[in-house]
Scaffold this motif. Structure first.
Motif, PDB file in Angstrom:
ATOM      1  N   ASP A  98      36.758  36.233  44.922  1.00 42.20           N
ATOM      2  CA  ASP A  98      37.996  37.532  44.576  1.00 42.20           C
ATOM      3  C   ASP A  98      39.071  37.053  45.381  1.00 42.20           C
ATOM      4  O   ASP A  98      40.220  38.030  45.103  1.00 42.20           O
ATOM      5  CB  ASP A  98      37.049  38.605  44.854  1.00 42.20           C
ATOM      6  N   ARG A  99      39.202  36.074  46.170  1.00 46.55           N
ATOM      7  CA  ARG A  99      40.291  35.997  46.790  1.00 46.55           C
ATOM      8  C   ARG A  99      41.128  34.864  46.492  1.00 46.55           C
ATOM      9  O   ARG A  99      41.998  34.409  46.907  1.00 46.55           O
ATOM     10  CB  ARG A  99      39.921  35.565  48.494  1.00 46.55           C
ATOM     11  N   THR A 101      43.477  33.637  43.078  1.00 48.14           N
ATOM     12  CA  THR A 101      44.201  33.967  41.758  1.00 48.14           C
ATOM     13  C   THR A 101      44.801  32.763  41.374  1.00 48.14           C
ATOM     14  O   THR A 101      45.295  31.905  42.149  1.00 48.14           O
ATOM     15  CB  THR A 101      45.480  34.911  42.318  1.00 48.14           C
TER      16      THR A 101
END
Length: 279
Positions: A98-99, A101
């Motif tokens: 989730d870190r 992008t």
């Protein structure tokens, strides 16, 4: 700990995606976990840092950055690789995925508005054919970028880190120095890449420093481009086109306190700023 990619995993991913590394995109994928850990350590990346990675490819370095606790904004021009990267992170670094992008874009065209966060550090294995333009573009467009560590062709690394008076000192050296100091921090063996490149690679670290001058950056860069366009000529002759004539170039140089017979490779970025200020 995140499970990093080795040679077998890199080849399996490439086969799955039907990826054939191309010279056009400068694709040489790192498959050695120890090299990845070394790059991350030299970059000084840690928990909470927002890191910009350009050209993540199959994700070798991306996983290393996530393992260090960083949030990674990865800019990838190849849509196949961009689409696969989040899956690779979810598979091999589920607690850190989730870190990450992924931004599908050309790094030479992005601006801060295209990114979800403001990166403080650039860490990347850059395509050799666009390494210098990418670094200079990102420093110009992303004021939050305070430092970087990039892997580039050794010949390019030498030019990026060269100082005045060196035979290889030139346009990349001066323009990067405008933003701050740069230095070579290590060599990278050819054997850690797939496919194996036919050039040597090195790591270059740089930091954004205090402003050299309040002169307009493009104005100074125009002087630099002109000064090195004809390396063997004196500055009086080399800057004739930029100044309008050799005579006016000589007067501007004298006003800046620089001998018109000097050559561009003898001047520091501060000297070029003084010349630009006279125009």
């Amino acid at each position: 700990m995140v499970e990093l990619l080795g040679p077998a995993e890199i080849r399996a991913l490439a086969e799955e995606l039907d990826v054939r590394p191309t010279k056009k995109l400068g694709q040489n994928f790192v498959h050695d976990p120890n090299t990845v850990r070394r790059i991350v350590e030299l970059a000084g990346v840690g928990p909470g840092d927002v890191v910009l990675e350009v050209g993540p490819g199959l994700g070798s370095l991306t996983l290393g950055l996530l393992d260090a606790g960083a949030s990674v904004v990865a800019v990838e021009i190849d849509p196949v690789l961009a689409n696969r990267l989040p899956c690779t992170a979810a598979e091999r670094a589920p607690e850190a995925a989730d870190r990450l992008t992924v931004v599908g874009a050309d790094a030479l065209r992005i601006s801060s508005a295209d990114l979800p966060a403001s990166p403080v550090s650039l860490v990347a294995n850059l395509p050799y054919n666009v390494a210098v333009p990418v670094v200079l573009h990102l420093l110009a467009e992303l004021p939050s970028l305070a430092r970087g560590l990039v892997m580039v062709q050794t010949e390019v690394a030498d030019r990026m880190a060269a100082g005045p008076g060196s035979r290889i000192y030139g346009v990349p050296s001066v323009k990067l120095a405008w933003y701050g100091p740069a230095r070579k921090v290590g060599a990278v063996p050819r054997s850690v890449f797939w496919p194996v490149p036919n050039v040597d690679s090195s790591l270059v670290a740089f930091e954004r420093g205090p402003a050299v001058s309040d002169i307009d950056r493009q104005r100074l860069f125009d002087v630099v481009d002109a000064a090195f366009s004809q390396r063997r000529k004196t500055l009086r002759a080399a800057l004739a086109g930029w100044a309008g004539s050799a005579d006016r170039a000589g007067k501007l140089l004298a006003a800046a306190g620089i001998d018109p017979k000097t050559r561009g490779e003898q001047l520091a970025v501060q000297d070029f700023a003084r010349i630009a200020a006279q125009a």
